[in-house]
Design a protein around this motif. Structure first.
Motif, mmCIF file in Angstrom:
data_model
loop_
_atom_site.group_PDB
_atom_site.id
_atom_site.type_symbol
_atom_site.label_atom_id
_atom_site.label_comp_id
_atom_site.label_asym_id
_atom_site.label_seq_id
_atom_site.Cartn_x
_atom_site.Cartn_y
_atom_site.Cartn_z
ATOM 1 N N TYR A 28 -7.424 -0.962 3.961
ATOM 2 C CA TYR A 28 -8.138 -0.399 5.107
ATOM 3 C C TYR A 28 -7.214 0.458 5.968
ATOM 4 C CZ TYR A 28 -10.386 -0.180 9.679
ATOM 5 O OH TYR A 28 -10.896 0.262 10.873
ATOM 6 N N LEU A 29 -6.002 -0.044 6.233
ATOM 7 C CA LEU A 29 -5.043 0.728 7.026
ATOM 8 C C LEU A 29 -4.714 2.053 6.339
ATOM 9 C CD1 LEU A 29 -2.554 -2.096 8.128
ATOM 10 C CD2 LEU A 29 -4.264 -0.933 9.541
ATOM 11 N N SER A 30 -4.620 2.023 5.023
ATOM 12 C CA SER A 30 -4.347 3.241 4.265
ATOM 13 C C SER A 30 -5.528 4.207 4.328
ATOM 14 C CB SER A 30 -4.032 2.899 2.802
ATOM 15 O OG SER A 30 -2.917 2.048 2.716
ATOM 16 N N TRP A 31 -6.743 3.660 4.250
ATOM 17 C CA TRP A 31 -7.942 4.495 4.312
ATOM 18 C C TRP A 31 -8.022 5.243 5.642
ATOM 19 C CZ3 TRP A 31 -11.484 6.855 1.639
ATOM 20 C CH2 TRP A 31 -12.677 7.258 2.239
ATOM 21 N N LYS A 32 -7.576 4.606 6.715
ATOM 22 C CA LYS A 32 -7.599 5.245 8.025
ATOM 23 C C LYS A 32 -6.654 6.453 8.066
ATOM 24 C CE LYS A 32 -7.614 2.830 11.771
ATOM 25 N NZ LYS A 32 -7.243 1.818 12.808
ATOM 26 N N ARG A 33 -5.676 6.481 7.170
ATOM 27 C CA ARG A 33 -4.712 7.598 7.123
ATOM 28 C C ARG A 33 -4.833 8.358 5.814
ATOM 29 N NH1 ARG A 33 0.721 4.919 9.839
ATOM 30 N NH2 ARG A 33 -0.341 3.992 11.627
ATOM 31 N N ARG A 34 -6.053 8.446 5.314
ATOM 32 C CA ARG A 34 -6.300 9.046 4.001
ATOM 33 C C ARG A 34 -6.019 10.543 3.947
ATOM 34 N NH1 ARG A 34 -10.883 7.610 6.526
ATOM 35 N NH2 ARG A 34 -12.550 9.141 6.873
ATOM 36 N N ASP A 35 -5.716 11.158 5.094
ATOM 37 C CA ASP A 35 -5.327 12.564 5.075
ATOM 38 C C ASP A 35 -3.942 12.746 4.464
ATOM 39 O OD1 ASP A 35 -4.661 11.090 7.487
ATOM 40 O OD2 ASP A 35 -3.699 12.921 8.213
ATOM 41 N N LEU A 36 -3.185 11.652 4.319
ATOM 42 C CA LEU A 36 -1.858 11.705 3.707
ATOM 43 C C LEU A 36 -1.951 11.226 2.256
ATOM 44 C CD1 LEU A 36 0.223 10.102 6.585
ATOM 45 C CD2 LEU A 36 -0.042 12.530 6.097
ATOM 46 N N PRO A 37 -1.459 12.002 1.296
ATOM 47 C CA PRO A 37 -1.523 11.594 -0.119
ATOM 48 C C PRO A 37 -0.893 10.234 -0.385
ATOM 49 C CG PRO A 37 -0.911 13.909 0.047
ATOM 50 C CD PRO A 37 -0.881 13.362 1.447
ATOM 51 N N ILE A 38 0.230 9.932 0.274
ATOM 52 C CA ILE A 38 0.906 8.661 0.020
ATOM 53 C C ILE A 38 0.066 7.485 0.497
ATOM 54 C CG2 ILE A 38 2.215 8.676 2.193
ATOM 55 C CD1 ILE A 38 4.511 7.334 0.642
ATOM 56 N N ALA A 39 -0.724 7.700 1.546
ATOM 57 C CA ALA A 39 -1.594 6.630 2.040
ATOM 58 C C ALA A 39 -2.697 6.337 1.029
ATOM 59 C CB ALA A 39 -2.191 7.017 3.388
ATOM 60 N N ILE A 40 -3.191 7.369 0.349
ATOM 61 C CA ILE A 40 -4.231 7.184 -0.661
ATOM 62 C C ILE A 40 -3.698 6.367 -1.835
ATOM 63 C CG2 ILE A 40 -5.720 8.354 -2.331
ATOM 64 C CD1 ILE A 40 -5.897 10.683 -0.351
ATOM 65 N N SER A 41 -2.532 6.756 -2.361
ATOM 66 C CA SER A 41 -1.965 6.039 -3.505
ATOM 67 C C SER A 41 -1.580 4.617 -3.114
ATOM 68 C CB SER A 41 -0.745 6.786 -4.057
ATOM 69 O OG SER A 41 0.230 6.979 -3.056
ATOM 70 N N TYR A 42 -1.048 4.440 -1.910
ATOM 71 C CA TYR A 42 -0.682 3.106 -1.446
ATOM 72 C C TYR A 42 -1.920 2.217 -1.333
ATOM 73 C CZ TYR A 42 1.268 -0.549 1.512
ATOM 74 O OH TYR A 42 1.662 -1.758 2.008
ATOM 75 N N GLY A 43 -2.995 2.770 -0.762
ATOM 76 C CA GLY A 43 -4.228 2.008 -0.616
ATOM 77 C C GLY A 43 -4.840 1.637 -1.958
ATOM 78 N N LEU A 44 -4.807 2.572 -2.902
ATOM 79 C CA LEU A 44 -5.331 2.283 -4.244
ATOM 80 C C LEU A 44 -4.511 1.186 -4.919
ATOM 81 C CD1 LEU A 44 -6.158 5.874 -5.565
ATOM 82 C CD2 LEU A 44 -7.791 4.061 -4.975
ATOM 83 N N GLY A 45 -3.200 1.202 -4.697
ATOM 84 C CA GLY A 45 -2.339 0.163 -5.256
ATOM 85 C C GLY A 45 -2.682 -1.209 -4.711
ATOM 86 N N MET A 46 -2.924 -1.280 -3.401
ATOM 87 C CA MET A 46 -3.309 -2.547 -2.783
ATOM 88 C C MET A 46 -4.696 -2.992 -3.267
ATOM 89 S SD MET A 46 -0.863 -3.707 -0.907
ATOM 90 C CE MET A 46 0.159 -3.136 -2.281
ATOM 91 N N LEU A 47 -5.595 -2.045 -3.473
ATOM 92 C CA LEU A 47 -6.925 -2.377 -3.974
ATOM 93 C C LEU A 47 -6.847 -2.932 -5.397
ATOM 94 C CD1 LEU A 47 -9.968 -2.325 -3.408
ATOM 95 C CD2 LEU A 47 -10.018 0.001 -4.344
#
Length: 266
Positions: A28-47
């Motif tokens: 969720y924290l990563s999704w809130k910063r989804r404008d950053l590519p690293i946040a997207i990959s980090y969030g997908l990893g946690m998912l």
């Protein structure tokens, strides 16, 4: 003994559910910063990790082979893709975002696609698990798996990506300023959670009746949460920030909200 063992498994299951919740919070924290590519990959990893811990939480309290097989399929929604997402995140984190393109992603996803396909169709060919039987020797139901060649390929591939990613982060660590070194150290330690626990389990150095690999996400979640709140790890890849600073002709000094010097260029 059987009732005590099942109670023990129930406690472990609750711990895994807590790890799942932790992973989902990070997603969720990563999704809130989804404008950053690293946040997207980090969030997908946690998912991906949350599928693993959630499925295993129910696997270890299952009493039939059919139920265990079902929860294994849930776990494998995330397991094959974790290492690929992680290496993409490392490339972004270490300032190598330009390497991440569709061609590279397609190449990296080939083995995971083969893995999940082989796992879901294993009863037709037995290339992933040669056999899957119920084991009651510990006083509670456990699945005994004889690994096949595609399982071995999956493990070798995952640890190859992990070795490459760890080497990139260590290289980055050596050239970073002191504050960034603390952030990178948290990333390295956190990353060792799932891989380190899995290595201990697969090597048999310490006898474990259950697979401790998912518990590595409990370990990782602690260090990643610490890094996000202490160093704001998802804001910007530190190597990219360092390169920008080094290229600037003007002097720049950065303080945080507590008026502590956090960074400066030469």
């Amino acid at each position: 003994m059987g009732a005590t063992s099942m109670n023990y498994n129930l406690y472990l299951s609750m711990l895994l559910m807590a790890a799942t919740c932790c992973s989902l919070v990070l997603t969720y924290l990563s999704w809130k910063r989804r404008d950053l590519p690293i946040a997207i990959s980090y969030g997908l990893g946690m998912l991906a990790g949350s599928f693993y811990t959630f499925g295993y939480a129910f696997e270890i309290v299952s009493t039939t082979l059919e139920h265990i097989r079902f929860w294994l399929r849930i776990e494998y929604i995330g397991i094959p893709f974790g290492s690929v997402i992680w290496i993409i995140m490392v490339l972004q984190y270490t300032g190598r975002q330009s390497l991440v393109n569709r061609k590279l992603i397609a190449i990296l996803l080939f083995i995971p696609a083969l893995t999940i396909t082989a796992h879901y169709t294993n009863e037709w060919h037995h290339w992933y698990y040669k056999s899957m039987t119920l084991n009651m020797s510990e006083g509670f139901p456990l699945v005994s798996l004889v690994k096949g060649p595609i399982y071995v390929l999956h493990v070798v591939y995952s640890y190859t990506l992990f070795a490459i990613g760890t080497a990139l982060m260590f290289q980055m660590f050596l050239h970073a300023n002191p504050r960034m070194k603390r952030q990178i150290a948290l990333m390295i330690i956190g990353s060792w959670g799932p891989y380190g626990f899995t290595l201990v389990y697969l090597s048999g150095v310490i006898y474990m009746p259950i697979d401790i690999s998912p518990f590595g996400f409990v370990f990782s979640g602690f260090f990643y949460l610490w890094g996000i709140y202490q160093f704001n790890m998802l804001r910007l890849a530190p190597l990219a920030l360092q390169k920008v600073f080094e290229s600037m002709q003007d002097a720049v000094i950065i303080f945080d909200m507590d008026h502590t010097l956090t960074s400066f260029n030469h």
